[in-house]
Write a protein that holds these residues in place. Structure first.
Motif, PDB file in Angstrom:
ATOM      1  N   THR A 326      51.380  19.259  73.221  1.00 25.17           N
ATOM      2  CA  THR A 326      51.207  19.161  71.769  1.00 25.17           C
ATOM      3  C   THR A 326      52.460  19.708  71.091  1.00 25.17           C
ATOM      4  O   THR A 326      53.474  19.969  71.741  1.00 25.17           O
ATOM      5  CB  THR A 326      50.002  19.989  71.289  1.00 25.17           C
ATOM      6  OG1 THR A 326      50.297  21.369  71.514  1.00 25.17           O
ATOM      7  CG2 THR A 326      48.736  19.610  72.027  1.00 25.17           C
ATOM      8  N   ALA A 327      52.357  19.927  69.773  1.00 26.25           N
ATOM      9  CA  ALA A 327      53.487  20.448  69.020  1.00 26.25           C
ATOM     10  C   ALA A 327      53.674  21.949  69.220  1.00 26.25           C
ATOM     11  O   ALA A 327      54.553  22.541  68.597  1.00 26.25           O
ATOM     12  CB  ALA A 327      53.293  20.134  67.536  1.00 26.25           C
ATOM     13  N   LEU A 328      52.880  22.558  70.091  1.00 29.32           N
ATOM     14  CA  LEU A 328      53.093  23.977  70.409  1.00 29.32           C
ATOM     15  C   LEU A 328      54.366  24.096  71.255  1.00 29.32           C
ATOM     16  O   LEU A 328      54.559  23.313  72.175  1.00 29.32           O
ATOM     17  CB  LEU A 328      51.898  24.506  71.211  1.00 29.32           C
ATOM     18  CG  LEU A 328      51.950  25.993  71.562  1.00 29.32           C
ATOM     19  CD1 LEU A 328      51.614  26.849  70.351  1.00 29.32           C
ATOM     20  CD2 LEU A 328      50.992  26.313  72.703  1.00 29.32           C
ATOM     21  N   PRO A 329      55.237  25.081  70.942  1.00 30.38           N
ATOM     22  CA  PRO A 329      56.475  25.206  71.714  1.00 30.38           C
ATOM     23  C   PRO A 329      56.214  25.268  73.220  1.00 30.38           C
ATOM     24  O   PRO A 329      55.251  25.888  73.670  1.00 30.38           O
ATOM     25  CB  PRO A 329      57.083  26.517  71.206  1.00 30.38           C
ATOM     26  CG  PRO A 329      56.542  26.671  69.835  1.00 30.38           C
ATOM     27  CD  PRO A 329      55.182  26.065  69.844  1.00 30.38           C
ATOM     28  N   MET A 330      57.110  24.657  73.962  1.00 37.26           N
ATOM     29  CA  MET A 330      56.953  24.529  75.411  1.00 37.26           C
ATOM     30  C   MET A 330      56.802  25.884  76.105  1.00 37.26           C
ATOM     31  O   MET A 330      56.038  26.002  77.061  1.00 37.26           O
ATOM     32  CB  MET A 330      58.167  23.779  75.958  1.00 37.26           C
ATOM     33  CG  MET A 330      58.014  23.320  77.376  1.00 37.26           C
ATOM     34  SD  MET A 330      56.736  22.077  77.503  1.00 37.26           S
ATOM     35  CE  MET A 330      57.611  20.813  78.383  1.00 37.26           C
ATOM     36  N   TRP A 331      57.539  26.904  75.630  1.00 33.99           N
ATOM     37  CA  TRP A 331      57.487  28.190  76.342  1.00 33.99           C
ATOM     38  C   TRP A 331      56.092  28.789  76.310  1.00 33.99           C
ATOM     39  O   TRP A 331      55.648  29.408  77.281  1.00 33.99           O
ATOM     40  CB  TRP A 331      58.534  29.171  75.802  1.00 33.99           C
ATOM     41  CG  TRP A 331      58.353  29.621  74.368  1.00 33.99           C
ATOM     42  CD1 TRP A 331      58.902  29.056  73.263  1.00 33.99           C
ATOM     43  CD2 TRP A 331      57.595  30.747  73.897  1.00 33.99           C
ATOM     44  NE1 TRP A 331      58.526  29.734  72.127  1.00 33.99           N
ATOM     45  CE2 TRP A 331      57.733  30.785  72.485  1.00 33.99           C
ATOM     46  CE3 TRP A 331      56.810  31.721  74.515  1.00 33.99           C
ATOM     47  CZ2 TRP A 331      57.107  31.749  71.688  1.00 33.99           C
ATOM     48  CZ3 TRP A 331      56.193  32.684  73.726  1.00 33.99           C
ATOM     49  CH2 TRP A 331      56.345  32.684  72.326  1.00 33.99           C
TER      50      TRP A 331
END
Lengths: 550, 258
Positions: A326-331
């Motif tokens: 999703t648009a949540l940062p990858m880290w």
């Protein structure tokens, strides 16, 4: 029950219920014309009824029992009955919404009967109504026995139990009227949330005060889990429900968080509601009732420590696996995935610890359906935590997310683990606190066991099939490079599984109804039995909390 | 073998078990330990999302929901639509092919709360705006199976008969401003009138909507009824703006093959 309270306590009960009734009246007046007003009336009627029940006994003679010589089990009794009541309601709602997905016209011509409004009644009904009441009731039972001390207070347990049920009623009736924050498993609006915070603080104080009275230097492992349940649920609840009401005269509020931060906060809450509501407290049940029923000491003290702190520390990180791709940062996604996989270690440590405890008592598992409930619950706990770690892996999640596989996973945990350990604990505890020889019918316990197990297996297999089928259909391409299936094609493929799911759910519900019947008949029809040393004692030797190691 | 692997840790385990054996005699030690252990993960994962600037992309053309669209969003929440429809297109090829450019964080930056969803019993709605006509949306909401025989969606015909409650809109917008949505005083004061004007342009209130929310705003009769403002107007207005608040995703994601 009221006559077992002292006159002062009865007056306190009148004062408290009078205050709450007054608060309900205020809510009804301020919120008139809005769903909040209806909740005011509900509060007023329920608290008012309680006021009159307490008032009715105001002039009854003082109780004569010696309180140092017994445990206080009245709130536990009512809590268990409420748990069974909510089980039937919540699971009944579940069967209804499941049937609606198979036959969508199975509804009334009224807004409240649509899937979107009924679904949270099902989820809150089983998680908070059934699970929450089972947790509160068993925690009262276990903390007294493992501390060998009576509950600290006679009003606060009632406040916690009945206050929590008021929250559940406000929640469920609110959903039917369209009152929801839309945050899954945190749907109730701001005034219900504030009320729950008050109830929860009293619960924590009661727990700590009872622990302080204990006749036992060590705090037993079951209590660690209940303590983690109380504390972390409070943190999660307060943070995720931060919101600004549009008006203090109406239910509607807007979350303090938006977009990506809100998504992360919500699933930090959502996943840890699984961890600390649906796992931690129920592990407390497992750690007490399983060794008690099997009459075997817990296999390993160190595994208990390892799994407890592992669960408390690792689980919190895992929520972001709900937000892969999703648009949540990858880290953050990667952190969530990593900790979800590591979480398997403490989870299996607990499941393994429970199963190893049964070594030397397997013949009891064969003969005693109550113990078998607990054993199968531990197995399902192991299976569903493995499945959870697996589904948290990004590549697997790309297939499973948004499909029924997730629903199947949740129900493997909720039915196979949470409900089975609760029913096992209820069958173990009912004859003890009602001072009965045994359950009304052990055959009905067997029936319940096999219906519950069969229903769970049918349910979970149906959802595995439908979830994986749908996930694969969504991503299938034709040779010319276009998507092979429309969304409605996948809906057609789901139908047989939705029918199977409704059947599995109905079996599980039938088991719960049989269980409730069996408990009621035990209370009414089974003859009295003298307690086997079930009272507070000074010495470990007289009443070991649970069977001790050699 | 396991024993060999664990041997170096034996002293640590021994120390740990002994310490724990002492600590578990104190309820407040347990309480403190639990709060500490359970706080770390959440703090490390959530706090930076508020401080790292590129968590949410800058979308210069991002516009706010009009009062009518926000009212529609509230109805979407009230009816529990989020339980079956996601609003989050993942960064996977088949999702992009099916639903359009993957969702950006910027698109839901003013969504209190977000409605990303967790289950697709029905399709994703992140870019459903303007994909179907108003008429299709209304007829589909009234009786989904009349248009899509395989659908399992509930009927929402009652929305056509329910007048939209507009008097609470200014309070709703100002609560949203309190949590960070940049509504102006003008927008809050005119909220009820703007809701009216957007769905009933003949009443002469339409110009204010275009002035306050931009020329691109959908101003029209959504539910097909000229005589009144209904909840259907609001919900359809909301559905038709989904994916349309900013052009950023289409601008930054080239079509396949380009």
């Amino acid at each position: 029950m009221m006559t077992r309270l002292t006159t002062i306590e009865r007056q306190g009960a009148m004062l408290l219920s009078g205050l709450i009734a007054f608060a309900g009246l205020a809510l009804a007046v301020i919120g008139r014309g809005d769903a909040m007003g209806v909740h005011g009336w509900i509060t007023l009627i329920l608290a008012g009824t309680l006021f009159f029940i307490a008032g009715n006994a105001a002039y009854a003679p003082e109780p004569t029992e010696d309180r140092t010589k017994s445990y206080y089990d009245d709130p536990t009794k009512i809590g268990l009955l409420l748990a069974l009541f909510w089980a039937v309601i919540g699971m009944g709602m579940g069967v209804w919404v499941a049937a609606q997905l198979a036959w969508p016209d199975l509804r009334f011509d009224a807004a409240w009967s649509s899937f979107g409004r009924l679904r949270p009644v099902h989820t809150s009904g089983v998680i908070f109504g059934f699970g929450g009441n089972a947790l509160i009731a068993t925690s009262f039972h276990i903390m007294q026995r493992t501390c060998r001390a009576r509950l600290a207070g006679h009003l606060s347990p009632w406040f916690v139990l009945l206050g929590f049920n008021l929250f559940c009623i406000i929640a469920a009736s609110g959903y039917l009227m369209g009152v929801t924050q839309s945050k899954e498993y945190a749907e109730p609006e701001w005034y219900a949330d504030i009320w729950l915070v008050i109830v929860w603080i009293v619960y924590f104080i009661l727990y700590i005060r009872t622990l302080a009275r204990r006749n036992e230097p060590h705090i037993y492992v079951a209590n660690w889990y209940y303590l983690a349940f109380i504390l972390v649920v409070a943190i999660l609840h307060i943070v995720n429900n931060l919101a600004v009401p549009a008006s203090f005269g109406a239910a509607k509020s807007y979350s303090a968080f938006s977009g990506v931060q809100d998504a992360m906060t919500q699933w930090w809450y959502g996943h840890n509601a699984v961890a600390f509501f649906l796992t931690s407290g129920f592990l407390g049940m497992l750690y007490y009732f399983l060794p008690k029923r099997a009459e075997r000491p817990i296999y390993s003290y160190r595994l208990s420590i390892l799994s407890f702190w592992g669960i408390v520390f690792f689980y919190i990180w895992a929520g972001s696996h709900h937000l892969h791709y999703t648009a949540l940062p990858m880290w953050v996604q990667t952190l969530g995935m990593t900790f979800s996989v590591m979480l398997l270690v403490p989870s299996w440590a607990s499941a393994g610890n429970a199963l190893m405890t049964l070594n030397g008592a397997w013949q009891k598992v064969r003969d005693d359906a109550t113990l078998r409930f607990m054993m199968v619950a531990a197995v399902f706990y192991g299976l569903s935590t493995f499945e959870g770690s697996f589904m948290a892996v990004r590549a697997v999640n790309s297939l499973s997310h948004y499909t029924d596989w997730t629903v199947g996973h949740v129900h493997a945990g909720a039915m196979g683990w949470v409900a089975l350990i609760s029913f096992g604990s209820i069958y173990a505890v009912v004859p003890v606190i009602w001072r009965k020889e045994s359950m009304y019918s052990w055959k009905l316990v067997e029936w319940h066991f096999w219906l519950a197990l069969g229903g769970t297996v049918i349910y979970v297999f149906a959802m595995w099939n439908s979830g994986i089928t749908q996930g694969l259909m969504w991503r299938t391409y034709t040779e010319s490079g276009t998507l092979a299936y429309s969304f409605t094609d996948t809906l057609v493929a789901m139908h047989p599984y939705y029918v199977a799911r409704a059947i599995g759910g109905s079996m599980f519900l039938a088991g719960a109804v049989i269980g409730a019947f069996n408990v009621v008949m035990t209370i009414r029809n089974v003859s009295h039995a003298a307690p086997q040393r079930d009272y507070p004692t000074e010495s470990e030797a007289n009443e070991p909390a649970v069977p001790a190691a050699e | 073998m396991l024993r060999m692997f664990l041997k170096p840790f034996a002293r640590f385990f021994e120390f740990h078990a002994r310490t724990h054996y002492r600590a578990e005699r104190h309820s407040m030690a347990l309480t403190g330990g639990i709060i500490l252990a359970a706080s770390v993960g959440g703090f490390i994962e959530i706090a930076p999302l508020f401080t790292i600037d590129d968590t949410v992309e800058a979308a210069a053309d991002m516009r706010l929901y009009t009062p009518l669209e926000q009212a529609g969003r509230d109805i979407y929440i009230r009816e529990g639509c989020y339980a079956c429809h996601s609003q989050m297109i993942r960064t996977l090829q088949d999702e992009v092919d099916r639903y359009g450019p993957y969702s950006l964080a910027a698109e839901s930056q003013y969504d209190h709360p977000m409605l990303w969803g967790s289950k697709r019993t029905g399709p994703d709605l992140a870019r459903v705006g303007e994909k179907y006509s108003d008429d299709w949306q209304v007829r589909h909401l009234v009786d989904p199976r009349a248009l899509v025989p395989e659908s399992v969606m509930p009927q929402y015909a009652f929305l056509l008969d329910r007048p939209l409650a507009i008097e609470s809109l200014p309070a709703r917008l100002s609560a949203l401003r309190a949590v960070g949505v940049p509504y102006t005083d003008d927008q809050i004061v005119s909220a009820a009138r703007d809701a009216y004007g957007q769905a009933l342009p003949d009443t002469g209130n339409a110009d204010g909507v275009l002035e306050r929310y931009g020329e691109e705003t959908n101003v029209r009769i959504f539910d097909g009824r000229r005589d009144r403002l209904t909840e259907m107007d609001a919900l359809v207005a909301y559905l038709q703006i989904l994916g349309g608040l900013t052009e950023l995703p289409a601008e930054t994601q080239p079509l396949r093959g380009e």
